[in-house]
Design an enzyme around this catalytic site. Structure first.
Site, mmCIF file in Angstrom:
data_model
loop_
_atom_site.group_PDB
_atom_site.id
_atom_site.type_symbol
_atom_site.label_atom_id
_atom_site.label_comp_id
_atom_site.label_asym_id
_atom_site.label_seq_id
_atom_site.Cartn_x
_atom_site.Cartn_y
_atom_site.Cartn_z
ATOM 1 N N GLU A 72 4.546 7.420 8.835
ATOM 2 C CA GLU A 72 4.449 6.013 9.232
ATOM 3 C C GLU A 72 4.786 5.074 8.070
ATOM 4 O O GLU A 72 3.928 4.349 7.565
ATOM 5 C CB GLU A 72 3.056 5.701 9.787
ATOM 6 C CG GLU A 72 1.907 6.153 8.904
ATOM 7 C CD GLU A 72 0.550 5.893 9.529
ATOM 8 O OE1 GLU A 72 -0.307 5.299 8.843
ATOM 9 O OE2 GLU A 72 0.358 6.274 10.691
ATOM 10 N N CYS A 131 -2.838 -24.375 -7.957
ATOM 11 C CA CYS A 131 -3.741 -24.649 -9.079
ATOM 12 C C CYS A 131 -4.523 -23.396 -9.454
ATOM 13 O O CYS A 131 -5.747 -23.328 -9.282
ATOM 14 C CB CYS A 131 -4.684 -25.797 -8.705
ATOM 15 S SG CYS A 131 -5.630 -26.408 -10.109
ATOM 16 N N ARG A 177 1.897 -10.855 -3.833
ATOM 17 C CA ARG A 177 1.853 -9.561 -4.512
ATOM 18 C C ARG A 177 1.778 -9.658 -6.038
ATOM 19 O O ARG A 177 0.993 -8.918 -6.658
ATOM 20 C CB ARG A 177 3.039 -8.694 -4.096
ATOM 21 C CG ARG A 177 3.020 -8.301 -2.618
ATOM 22 C CD ARG A 177 4.083 -7.269 -2.298
ATOM 23 N NE ARG A 177 3.736 -5.966 -2.839
ATOM 24 C CZ ARG A 177 4.299 -5.421 -3.890
ATOM 25 N NH1 ARG A 177 5.275 -6.050 -4.537
ATOM 26 N NH2 ARG A 177 3.912 -4.238 -4.323
#
Length: 427
Positions: free
Chosen positions: A285, A355, A324
């Site tokens: 998968e 920020c 990421r």
């Protein structure tokens, strides 16, 4: 499907069925990306649907006798799901929402697996309701408690038991699932859980997953160990009643410019060998492998700030658009699409507008020093890019278009961000 075709492989590059094994950021056509940014603005995700199909074809070529399922969480966009379905892959879903997306994209029930991880009640309610219309749908459970909860809802359909094999692998500790107690029933308790499930459901498979971003000898050894353990378990509990043994995905892609491609055919051979002789179909998968190099994120430089250590290039994309790097310290290649040959290079920090100190795509990387207005492309953004986008700092999520120019997701507006809010008086 339409769109600009992926470029031809470079000399010496390993290829397989389904086009070149690697698609580097440098191979995206800069003129075309400029056109899309001009037409749709930035930040902008660009997805090459033809590349999605190529990656699916390569997987099917490497695993011709296996059931290849796409891990939907990598990219849930309708156009991507339709491309995956047309390419012959099934859909592995981690939530009720992903199950609904897969069904809406045309996947038949017998090509949809719901891998329930500590599922909320509303998720189980929804999936059981949809199962009544799609009785061939499979639910993968990782706790005996989930079996009880399904039975309480009148479910007596297809079940796959997720096992924790005690073997984890992957690019970051946060994605190594194979040994984390959150996932699956303990390996030594799996036979009794399977027996319990068979009394109430149609047990059709076993499932395990080492982690995400598997690459290198150590990770591949862990994957091989996991597969071997699942083969042993299947021979112990199978009794000719299992349809499949799902050993997960997690196949890596080369995020760094010099990283080699994963030898997918070698991984497939090793997987089959490790599983051994079982009376069931091998299932895998992959998610990242299907979509990562099919997507880029385009972002415009709005601020250039020289400092003693680095040139800070402020851009209009941030961790709300691509999480990421901030979450996993992940490396993504970055290309200045406006840099000319011989442009000055130096340490560049590409920073977003959020920020947070962690809102950077790279720190002090050797890049062409950008100017205000330059267009940057961030590579391998097709997997877990838009999917992890948020509205933190009240920033609307970006648009997504195909390489052919079709709008796949409209740019969110501030009104869209606040549409569900109500004042204290309920107005």
């Amino acid at each position: 499907m339409s769109g600009e075709q992926s470029s031809a492989p470079e000399p010496g590059r390993t290829t397989a069925e389904g086009g070149p094994a690697i698609r580097r950021l440098a191979e995206w056509n800069a003129d075309r990306l400029h056109e899309l940014a001009a037409d749709h603005g930035t930040p902008l995700y660009v997805t090459d649907l033809d590349r999605v199909a190529e990656n699916c074809a390569r997987l099917r070529g490497a695993f011709p006798d296996a059931d290849v399922k796409y891990a939907v969480k990598a990219h849930t966009g309708r156009a991507v799901l339709e491309s995956v379905r047309e390419s012959g892959l099934g859909a592995e879903c981690a939530s009720a929402g992903e199950v609904r997306r897969a069904l809406d994209a045309g996947f038949p029930g017998d090509r949809v697996d719901y891998t329930a991880v500590n599922p909320p009640a509303r998720d189980l309610d929804s999936v059981v309701e949809w199962w009544e219309e799609h009785p061939e749908l499979t639910i993968t459970v990782g706790a005996r408690d989930t079996l009880d909860r399904l039975a309480e809802r009148g479910y007596d359909g297809r079940v796959c038991v997720r096992v924790n094999p005690g073997v984890g692998a992957g690019h970051h500790e946060k994605v190594r699932t194979g040994a984390a107690p959150k996932f699956g029933v303990p390996y030594d308790r799996a036979p009794e859980v399977v027996d319990d499930a068979r009394d109430r459901f149609d047990v059709v498979g076993l499932h395990a997953h080492a982690g995400s971003g598997i690459h290198g000898e150590e990770d591949l050894a862990a994957h091989r160990d996991l597969v071997a353990r699942m083969g042993e378990l299947a021979r112990e509990v199978g009794d000719g009643q299992l349809e499949f043994v799902d050993v997960g995905g997690g196949f890596s892609v080369p995020y760094c410019e010099d990283d080699p491609a994963l030898d997918l055919n070698a991984v497939a051979d090793t997987t089959r060998e490790a599983l051994g002789d079982v009376d069931a179909t091998l299932a895998v998968e992959p998610g990242r492998y299907v979509v990562a190099d099919a997507g880029v994120l385009l972002t415009r430089v709005n601020t250039v700030k020289p400092t003693p250590e680095t040139t800070v290039a402020g851009v209009d994309a941030g961790m709300t658009d691509l999480l990421r790097p901030a979450m996993y310290d992940a490396y993504h290649a970055i290309r200045n699409l406006d840099a000319s040959e011989g442009s000055a290079e130096g340490p560049v920090t590409v920073a977003g507008p959020i920020c947070e100190t962690g809102d950077t795509f790279c720190d002090g990387r050797d890049l062409s020093i950008p100017e205000r207005g330059d267009l940057l492309a961030v590579g391998n953004a097709g997997a877990y890019g838009y999917e992890m986008a948020s509205t933190y700092n009240s920033r609307p999520r970006p648009a997504e278009v195909s390489l052919a120019g079709d709008v796949l997701r409209e740019r969110e507006t501030l009104a869209g961000v606040t549409r569900l809010e109500r004042g204290g008086g309920g107005e």
